[in-house]
Design a protein around this motif. Structure first.
Motif, PDB file in Angstrom:
ATOM      1  N   THR A   1      15.888   0.082  34.721  1.00  0.00           N
ATOM      2  CA  THR A   1      14.649  -0.200  35.404  1.00  0.00           C
ATOM      3  C   THR A   1      14.978  -0.331  36.891  1.00  0.00           C
ATOM      4  OG1 THR A   1      12.729  -1.673  35.500  1.00  0.00           O
ATOM      5  CG2 THR A   1      14.839  -2.676  34.950  1.00  0.00           C
ATOM      6  N   TRP A   2      14.062  -0.869  37.707  1.00  0.00           N
ATOM      7  CA  TRP A   2      14.381  -1.031  39.131  1.00  0.00           C
ATOM      8  C   TRP A   2      13.907  -2.393  39.617  1.00  0.00           C
ATOM      9  CZ3 TRP A   2      10.327  -1.557  42.665  1.00  0.00           C
ATOM     10  CH2 TRP A   2       9.078  -1.050  42.294  1.00  0.00           C
TER      11      TRP A   2
ATOM     12  N   ARG B   1      13.133   0.400  23.351  1.00  0.00           N
ATOM     13  CA  ARG B   1      13.511   1.810  23.267  1.00  0.00           C
ATOM     14  C   ARG B   1      12.480   2.638  24.019  1.00  0.00           C
ATOM     15  NH1 ARG B   1      16.922   4.819  20.034  1.00  0.00           N
ATOM     16  NH2 ARG B   1      16.188   6.811  19.207  1.00  0.00           N
ATOM     17  N   VAL B   2      12.926   3.457  24.933  1.00  0.00           N
ATOM     18  CA  VAL B   2      12.042   4.327  25.720  1.00  0.00           C
ATOM     19  C   VAL B   2      12.557   5.758  25.590  1.00  0.00           C
ATOM     20  CG1 VAL B   2      11.247   4.901  28.052  1.00  0.00           C
ATOM     21  CG2 VAL B   2      11.396   2.498  27.330  1.00  0.00           C
ATOM     22  N   CYS B   3      11.638   6.683  25.366  1.00  0.00           N
ATOM     23  CA  CYS B   3      12.014   8.076  25.135  1.00  0.00           C
ATOM     24  C   CYS B   3      11.267   9.009  26.081  1.00  0.00           C
ATOM     25  CB  CYS B   3      11.679   8.495  23.697  1.00  0.00           C
ATOM     26  SG  CYS B   3      12.472   7.477  22.424  1.00  0.00           S
TER      27      CYS B   3
ATOM     28  N   ARG C   1      18.231  -2.564  27.864  1.00  0.00           N
ATOM     29  CA  ARG C   1      18.379  -2.474  29.322  1.00  0.00           C
ATOM     30  C   ARG C   1      19.828  -2.745  29.721  1.00  0.00           C
ATOM     31  NH1 ARG C   1      12.809  -4.786  31.975  1.00  0.00           N
ATOM     32  NH2 ARG C   1      11.421  -3.691  30.528  1.00  0.00           N
TER      33      ARG C   1
ATOM     34  N   GLY D   1      14.139   9.555  39.579  1.00  0.00           N
ATOM     35  CA  GLY D   1      12.883   9.495  38.829  1.00  0.00           C
ATOM     36  C   GLY D   1      11.810   8.831  39.657  1.00  0.00           C
ATOM     37  N   SER D   2      10.607   8.778  39.110  1.00  0.00           N
ATOM     38  CA  SER D   2       9.499   8.174  39.844  1.00  0.00           C
ATOM     39  C   SER D   2       9.479   6.662  39.638  1.00  0.00           C
ATOM     40  CB  SER D   2       8.166   8.753  39.375  1.00  0.00           C
ATOM     41  OG  SER D   2       7.098   8.067  40.011  1.00  0.00           O
ATOM     42  N   LEU D   3       9.253   5.926  40.709  1.00  0.00           N
ATOM     43  CA  LEU D   3       9.170   4.464  40.601  1.00  0.00           C
ATOM     44  C   LEU D   3       8.071   4.039  39.638  1.00  0.00           C
ATOM     45  CD1 LEU D   3       9.606   3.405  44.351  1.00  0.00           C
ATOM     46  CD2 LEU D   3      11.311   3.264  42.518  1.00  0.00           C
ATOM     47  N   SER D   4       7.005   4.824  39.567  1.00  0.00           N
ATOM     48  CA  SER D   4       5.885   4.449  38.705  1.00  0.00           C
ATOM     49  C   SER D   4       6.249   4.558  37.224  1.00  0.00           C
ATOM     50  CB  SER D   4       4.647   5.289  39.016  1.00  0.00           C
ATOM     51  OG  SER D   4       4.919   6.658  38.870  1.00  0.00           O
ATOM     52  N   ALA D   5       7.338   5.252  36.907  1.00  0.00           N
ATOM     53  CA  ALA D   5       7.790   5.324  35.513  1.00  0.00           C
ATOM     54  C   ALA D   5       8.289   3.960  35.042  1.00  0.00           C
ATOM     55  CB  ALA D   5       8.887   6.366  35.364  1.00  0.00           C
ATOM     56  N   GLY D   6       8.847   3.174  35.958  1.00  0.00           N
ATOM     57  CA  GLY D   6       9.270   1.810  35.631  1.00  0.00           C
ATOM     58  C   GLY D   6      10.597   1.715  34.915  1.00  0.00           C
ATOM     59  N   ILE D   7      10.767   2.490  33.855  1.00  0.00           N
ATOM     60  CA  ILE D   7      11.972   2.435  33.024  1.00  0.00           C
ATOM     61  C   ILE D   7      12.351   3.862  32.625  1.00  0.00           C
ATOM     62  CG2 ILE D   7      12.942   1.637  30.830  1.00  0.00           C
ATOM     63  CD1 ILE D   7      11.043  -0.723  30.936  1.00  0.00           C
TER      64      ILE D   7
END
Lengths: 140, 195
Positions: A14-15, A103-105, A114, A127-133
């Motif tokens: 994540t960020w 779990r994220v796919c 995490r 990746g995009s910040l809006s993806a989150g994870i």
């Protein structure tokens, strides 16, 4: 080009913000290593010290993550698009045990638990910040 | 269009050409290829292809941004620039005093050609203290926050597709909230809840 050589972990990233950040990030400070800035390619790792490990507790999720200290360099690959970024450790995190089993796919490519937290500049380069994870691979 | 193609498209657009002119020759401090290589070379360092700061003013095709080191950067926005504020949107949604993160390419004249802009975006680790039809209340680092649920707010539960059903978000749960901060408040317009 390979994204690092020896795999250290595979899971989710994540960020987080740190340093001279805005809004709710304004009081975040410069992290456990005292060097963290949102605009730099840096990360938080769950095992930078025994005190850190006591907070993140990846063992509760069945993970055995090696100890790497402040300034250690990792290569992080976004498993959804193979983009790679090099970062150095600047903080302790993420809070792995509070999301055990998460779990994220993207399609058939998945990550579980995490294991990594990236600064906005590092995360947004893969990746995009809006993806989150994102599912990720961590390598030396 | 993937990120790399977008960067090349943006470079051409920002320079007013169709990609047949050398970007370096027209003032780009770095090219898209440079940016890709930099992702592997910049470990621990500030990323010149990343910008953060407060929006000072907005016009039809650019933003003036005050960075944390108190530098004013004109940020160029083209039709190819992706703008996010709670959801994908346009420059018209951006206001003075908004804050942003952006990726793009620095130009030789000091401007910044933006590829992607995220307005007021936050990614908060929080503990849920209450939820109803329109709001999510949570603690973040000991402070009380209010999340305003949107018509397109989604919950992402492990192993499931994104869902408008937030019934699985419960008091006491640790969640991650992606949303757009309302400047000057402890409130956020919620885009996604990772529960």
């Amino acid at each position: 080009m390979a994204c690092g050589t020896t795999q250290v972990a595979r899971g989710l990233t994540t960020w987080f913000c740190c340093g001279n950040a805005f809004g709710p990030c304004g009081a975040a400070g410069h992290g456990a290593c005292g060097t963290c800035n949102s605009g730099s390619h840096q990360c938080a790792w769950p095992n930078i010290s025994s005190a850190c490990l006591g907070v993140t507790n990846p063992g509760r999720c069945g993970l055995n993550l090696g100890r790497f200290g402040c300034g250690h360099r990792f290569f992080i690959e976004n498993l959804c698009n193979t983009r790679c970024v090099a970062v150095t450790i600047a903080d302790c995190g993420p809070a792995t045990d509070q999301f055990c089993g998460e779990r994220v796919c993207c399609g058939s490519t998945c990550g579980t638990n995490r294991v990594m937290d990236l600064t906005p500049s590092a995360f947004s380069s893969i990746g995009s910040l809006s993806a989150g994870i994102l599912p990720c691979r961590v390598a030396n | 269009m993937d990120t790399m193609n977008r960067r090349r498209f943006l470079a051409a657009t920002a320079l007013g050409g169709a990609g047949v002119v050398s970007a370096a020759g027209l003032g780009m401090l770095s090219t898209a290829t440079d940016a890709e290589a930099a992702d592997l070379d910049l470990a621990g360092q500030l990323d010149p292809n990343f910008l953060e700061g407060r929006v000072v003013s907005v016009d039809a095709s650019s933003l003036i941004v005050l960075t944390p080191d108190l530098v004013m950067r004109r940020t160029l926005v083209t039709n190819g620039t992706q703008v996010w504020k709670v959801r994908d949107t346009t420059l018209e949604a951006v206001r003075a005093d908004d804050h942003l993160y952006a990726r793009g390419l620095p130009m030789q004249d000091g401007t910044f050609a933006a590829d992607s802009i995220w307005i007021n975006i936050v990614n908060l680790h929080a503990e849920v203290v209450g939820v109803d039809a329109s709001t999510l209340r949570f603690n973040h680092h000991g402070e009380a926050w209010t999340g305003h649920l949107q018509p397109d707010t989604v919950a992402r539960y492990s192993m499931r597709a994104p869902s408008r059903d937030l019934s699985g978000v419960t008091t006491g749960q640790h969640v991650q909230v992606v949303g757009a901060w309302r400047p000057g408040t402890n409130e956020v317009d919620v885009s996604t809840v990772f529960a």
